[in-house]
Design a protein around this motif. Structure first.
Motif, PDB file in Angstrom:
ATOM      1  N   UNK A 275       0.956  -1.375  -0.332  1.00  0.00           N
ATOM      2  CA  UNK A 275       0.093   0.166   0.164  1.00  0.00           C
ATOM      3  C   UNK A 275       0.563   1.029   0.217  1.00  0.00           C
ATOM      4  N   UNK A 276       0.373   2.228  -0.604  1.00  0.00           N
ATOM      5  CA  UNK A 276       1.202   3.315  -0.764  1.00  0.00           C
ATOM      6  C   UNK A 276       1.199   4.348   0.857  1.00  0.00           C
ATOM      7  N   UNK A 277       0.336   3.377   1.727  1.00  0.00           N
ATOM      8  CA  UNK A 277       0.249   4.652   2.636  1.00  0.00           C
ATOM      9  C   UNK A 277       2.014   4.392   3.327  1.00  0.00           C
ATOM     10  N   UNK A 278       2.818   3.575   3.974  1.00  0.00           N
ATOM     11  CA  UNK A 278       3.975   3.383   4.106  1.00  0.00           C
ATOM     12  C   UNK A 278       5.175   5.215   3.614  1.00  0.00           C
TER      13      UNK A 278
ATOM     14  N   UNK B  19      -1.460   7.685   7.072  1.00  0.00           N
ATOM     15  CA  UNK B  19      -2.603   7.040   7.525  1.00  0.00           C
ATOM     16  C   UNK B  19      -3.874   6.572   6.031  1.00  0.00           C
ATOM     17  N   UNK B  20      -3.963   5.592   6.118  1.00  0.00           N
ATOM     18  CA  UNK B  20      -5.209   5.552   5.005  1.00  0.00           C
ATOM     19  C   UNK B  20      -6.143   4.985   5.098  1.00  0.00           C
ATOM     20  N   UNK B  21      -7.095   5.096   4.354  1.00  0.00           N
ATOM     21  CA  UNK B  21      -8.816   4.487   5.165  1.00  0.00           C
ATOM     22  C   UNK B  21      -9.471   3.864   3.898  1.00  0.00           C
ATOM     23  N   UNK B  22      -8.856   2.679   3.805  1.00  0.00           N
ATOM     24  CA  UNK B  22      -9.510   2.396   2.471  1.00  0.00           C
ATOM     25  C   UNK B  22     -11.104   1.674   2.586  1.00  0.00           C
ATOM     26  N   UNK B  23     -11.411   1.929   1.407  1.00  0.00           N
ATOM     27  CA  UNK B  23     -13.443   1.362   0.927  1.00  0.00           C
ATOM     28  C   UNK B  23     -13.134   0.711   0.470  1.00  0.00           C
ATOM     29  N   UNK B  24     -12.511   0.185  -0.421  1.00  0.00           N
ATOM     30  CA  UNK B  24     -12.662  -0.954  -1.474  1.00  0.00           C
ATOM     31  C   UNK B  24     -12.068  -1.876  -0.857  1.00  0.00           C
ATOM     32  N   UNK B  25     -11.803  -1.736  -0.246  1.00  0.00           N
ATOM     33  CA  UNK B  25      -9.993  -2.828   0.177  1.00  0.00           C
ATOM     34  C   UNK B  25      -9.710  -2.641   1.290  1.00  0.00           C
ATOM     35  N   UNK B  26      -8.418  -3.289   2.084  1.00  0.00           N
ATOM     36  CA  UNK B  26      -8.638  -3.270   3.289  1.00  0.00           C
ATOM     37  C   UNK B  26      -6.404  -3.583   3.356  1.00  0.00           C
TER      38      UNK B  26
ATOM     39  N   UNK C 118       0.798 -11.714 -13.464  1.00  0.00           N
ATOM     40  CA  UNK C 118       1.307 -12.152 -14.232  1.00  0.00           C
ATOM     41  C   UNK C 118       0.576 -12.900 -15.638  1.00  0.00           C
ATOM     42  N   UNK C 119      -0.654 -13.695 -15.134  1.00  0.00           N
ATOM     43  CA  UNK C 119      -1.277 -13.849 -16.117  1.00  0.00           C
ATOM     44  C   UNK C 119      -1.643 -12.991 -16.906  1.00  0.00           C
ATOM     45  N   UNK C 120      -2.487 -12.658 -16.279  1.00  0.00           N
ATOM     46  CA  UNK C 120      -3.656 -11.328 -16.816  1.00  0.00           C
ATOM     47  C   UNK C 120      -3.342  -9.648 -16.798  1.00  0.00           C
ATOM     48  N   UNK C 121      -1.971  -9.291 -16.656  1.00  0.00           N
ATOM     49  CA  UNK C 121      -1.153  -8.837 -16.723  1.00  0.00           C
ATOM     50  C   UNK C 121      -1.774  -7.267 -15.664  1.00  0.00           C
ATOM     51  N   UNK C 122      -2.113  -7.537 -14.962  1.00  0.00           N
ATOM     52  CA  UNK C 122      -2.778  -6.428 -14.025  1.00  0.00           C
ATOM     53  C   UNK C 122      -1.811  -6.055 -13.341  1.00  0.00           C
ATOM     54  N   UNK C 123      -2.221  -4.176 -13.085  1.00  0.00           N
ATOM     55  CA  UNK C 123      -1.348  -3.424 -12.348  1.00  0.00           C
ATOM     56  C   UNK C 123      -2.680  -2.776 -10.951  1.00  0.00           C
ATOM     57  N   UNK C 124      -2.277  -2.486 -10.122  1.00  0.00           N
ATOM     58  CA  UNK C 124      -3.096  -1.658  -8.653  1.00  0.00           C
ATOM     59  C   UNK C 124      -3.250  -0.311  -9.119  1.00  0.00           C
ATOM     60  N   UNK C 125      -3.940   0.480  -9.153  1.00  0.00           N
ATOM     61  CA  UNK C 125      -3.813   2.187  -9.365  1.00  0.00           C
ATOM     62  C   UNK C 125      -5.094   2.760  -8.005  1.00  0.00           C
ATOM     63  N   UNK C 126      -4.696   4.065  -7.860  1.00  0.00           N
ATOM     64  CA  UNK C 126      -5.778   4.113  -6.613  1.00  0.00           C
ATOM     65  C   UNK C 126      -6.200   5.673  -7.048  1.00  0.00           C
ATOM     66  N   UNK C 127      -7.147   5.892  -7.265  1.00  0.00           N
ATOM     67  CA  UNK C 127      -7.631   7.171  -7.977  1.00  0.00           C
ATOM     68  C   UNK C 127      -8.376   7.799  -6.713  1.00  0.00           C
ATOM     69  N   UNK C 128      -8.009   8.904  -6.370  1.00  0.00           N
ATOM     70  CA  UNK C 128      -7.937  10.075  -5.323  1.00  0.00           C
ATOM     71  C   UNK C 128      -8.633  11.424  -6.052  1.00  0.00           C
TER      72      UNK C 128
ATOM     73  N   UNK D   5      -9.906   4.334  -2.485  1.00  0.00           N
ATOM     74  CA  UNK D   5      -9.534   2.720  -3.623  1.00  0.00           C
ATOM     75  C   UNK D   5      -8.923   1.791  -4.236  1.00  0.00           C
ATOM     76  N   UNK D   6      -8.661   1.109  -4.130  1.00  0.00           N
ATOM     77  CA  UNK D   6      -7.435   0.357  -5.063  1.00  0.00           C
ATOM     78  C   UNK D   6      -8.026  -0.633  -6.307  1.00  0.00           C
TER      79      UNK D   6
END
Ligand SMILES: Nc1nc2c(ncn2[C@@H]2O[C@H](COP(=O)(O)OP(=O)(O)OP(=O)(O)O)[C@@H](O)[C@H]2O)c(=O)[nH]1
Length: 392
Positions: free
Chosen positions: A49-52, A57-64, A311-321, A337-338
């Protein structure tokens, strides 16, 4: 959202793996077909998580977020047991194939201990390489069956309409196979489909399977003393696949022990909270598990999920703010959100994923880390924190 399917013949440990991944309780028993309905459950892709790094201090809504790791929910489907001949409707064949349709990537679970035969019954010295071959063949034959239904008429129509890709993709649309998949798969074949031989069609089915049904091989029951050699053989035989040794049973035991407050488990290793509370049997079990984790570096279960998405589905994680300075949404939730998105997704496409109107009225975006304005065509990178500016 991309769905991950667990497939394999009966008794290889799919239900155990599903439970370990989702902590949902289903029947676990040592006989074939305890899994009658496909089980759909939630598991997590885990990433930093980019919080570190940002010191917020993050407050995730769609994830933990747990200890600086972001847990992003994904759907897992435990596909009903498969036996040879499933594509002809044997065993629970049709149900298997129906379930298969729903998943975008697969974990092909095999019993690396070699203690179950092709049908899922107890045996000795069974080679799991055979299991992988048979499963791939089942899927090839399933695609082939659908592809070649009314083939002569289809081939003539494709030729007349001069649109082979579209005609074939329509025929295969129920399998989650896209026009792009078809385009790539037919590029070495003759321009006129009426000239394609049966062998061409079978090879085409294989290519389509490789492109549209990506798989990781989970060499399960890796904790078994006989597994080591089979794991090596699987790795050697399937060099173009990701092969991960797994122990679903150990993962499940660790997650349950953590739930019961006996240990602290971080995914690769664990700490016993209070040695004094354990009986002799529990102590022995934990020692055995420690040894296993030392040898393999983990149970392989989380690795299967992460690699399937990354790796298989070639996905990445992005955080809209919505606020690029505080990294928060309108309500002040930091890194709320992630999103798991395909590599190559642009800023504008992300806007559409948030809301159609935000996409339609997209003006520009901001890379919140660099406080830099980015355009509609900017390709997002793993870990990007993005503010979308829209007239919506
Ligand atoms: N040693 C070992 N045994 C395992 C592991 N995973 C599952 N098993 C055992 O293998 C047997 C079958 O496990 P299940 O999870 O029911 O298998 P399945 O593939 O879901 O079987 P069906 O429901 O019949 O399709 C059970 O006795 C499990 O305890 C593992 O990682 N290691």
């Amino acid at each position: 959202m991309a769905i991950l399917g667990l497939v394999g013949k009966p008794n290889v440990g799919k239900s155990t793996m599903f439970n370990a991944m989702t902590e949902k309780i289903v029947d676990i028993a040592n006989y074939p077909f305890t899994t009658i309905d496909p089980n759909i459950g939630t598991s997590y892709v885990i990433t930093d998580c980019p919080c570190k790094e940002l010191g917020v201090k993050c407050n995730p809504q769609n994830s933990k977020c747990i200890d600086g790791k972001r847990y992003i929910p994904v759907e897992i489907i435990d596909v009903a047991g498969l036996v040879p001949g499933a594509h002809e409707g044997k065993g629970m064949g049709n149900k298997f194939l129906d379930d298969l349709r729903q998943a975008d990537a697969f974990i092909l679970v095999v019993d690396a201990s070699g203690k179950t035969d092709l049908e899922g019954n107890p045996t000795e010295n069974h080679d799991p390489v055979e299991d992988v071959k048979f499963l791939l063949n089942e899927i090839d034959m399933w695609i082939y069956g659908i592809l070649t239904k009314n083939w002569d008429r289809l081939a003539r129509r494709a030729q007349q309409e001069k649109n082979i890709v579209k005609v074939l993709a329509d025929q295969l649309s129920g399998l989650n196979i896209t026009e792009e998949d078809v385009r790539v798969s037919i590029k070495d074949l003759d321009e006129s489909p009426i000239k394609w031989t049966d062998e061409d069609l079978l090879n085409l089915s294989k290519k389509l399977r490789k492109i549209s049904k990506p798989m990781i091989i989970a060499a399960n029951k890796a904790d078994h003393p006989d597994a080591k050699e089979n794991i090596e053989r699987l790795k050697k035989e399937f060099k173009d696949h990701i092969v991960i040794p797994t122990s679903a049973e150990i993962e499940l035991a660790l997650r349950r022990a953590e739930k019961a407050g006996l240990i602290k488990y971080n995914g690769n290793d664990f700490e016993i909270i209070d040695e004094g509370k354990l009986n002799e049997q529990q102590k022995n079990a934990f020692n055995y598990i420690k040894e296993f984790l030392k040898t393999y570096g983990g149970t392989g279960i989380q690795e299967c999920i992460n690699r399937a998405y990354f790796d298989l589905l070639n996905m990445i994680v992005v955080y809209p703010v919505e606020d690029e300075n505080k990294f928060c949404d309108k309500k002040g939730n930091v890194l709320p959100d992630a999103f798991l998105v395909k590599k190559g997704t642009t800023a504008k496409e992300l806007a559409y994923k948030i809301h159609t109107e935000i996409g339609e009225k997209f003006i520009y975006a901001v890379d919140a880390r660099k406080k830099m304005r980015i355009g509609a065509d900017y390709e997002l990178k793993h870990g990007d924190i993005i503010k979308i500016v829209s007239a919506a």
